[in-house]
Design a protein around this motif. Structure first.
Motif: not given
Ligand code: 4NP
Length: 173
Positions: A28-30, A62-69, A88-90
């Protein structure tokens, strides 16, 4: 550490060079990978070697692109003096040009990265996070804390602290 001979050689070459560029990757990159980015950034800051390092993170999803953790990850990291400010980025194929080491958190992230790698040389830059974690901790992956309670987030931070200390030393401090 559980590195192959080839991975040891690659890290020795990085240790001899003047820059080390590391990309941590999770789903998720979060949660896990931005935490790894924060933990290693803090460790190299403490060591006074931050100028040698480029540290980033990305997700296979790619669900959380742009979001903070994730808020929970930020709260647990902050208790250890680590602020997580990544957005977040992919992960993309160009990351294999931009980073020397690409560090997946679990075996699914690893196989997704192997699919994405544009060449065998690029694929050789993938080294799982657990390869750096103290064997005594008995984890061969960094478990996804997303559906877990507080102890899941603490476990991730403990594993990342162990792994990032070893990674920092292996790549020359
Ligand atoms: P991470 O955790 O891969 O450590 O960032 C997750 C965060 C979100 C989701 C999955 C894993 N998700 O499905 O939205």
């Amino acid at each position: 550490m559980r590195l192959t001979d080839r991975q040891r050689e690659m890290l020795a070459a990085l240790a001899a060079g003047d820059k080390v560029r590391v990309l941590f990757v999770c789903l998720g990159n979060i949660c896990r990978s931005p935490a790894a980015e924060g933990v290693l950034s803090e460790l190299v800051r403490e060591a006074g070697t931050a100028g040698r390092w480029v540290i980033d993170s990305a997700g296979t999803g790619r669900w959380h692109i742009g979001q903070l953790p994730d808020k929970r990850m930020r709260v647990h990291a902050r208790r250890r003096g680590i602020e997580l400010t990544h957005h977040c980025r992919q992960v993309s194929v160009s990351d294999f040009d931009d980073f020397d080491l690409i560090v997946p958190m679990d075996s699914q992230n690893e196989s997704d990265l192997r699919q994405l790698a544009p060449s065998p040389e690029a694929e050789a830059r993938i080294v799982p996070m657990a390869a750096f974690v103290d064997k005594a901790m008995r984890y061969d992956y960094i478990p996804d804390p997303y559906y877990e309670g507080a102890e899941g987030f603490e476990l991730v931070l403990d594993l990342l602290d162990s792994g990032c200390r070893c990674l920092r030393e292996a790549a020359g401090g």
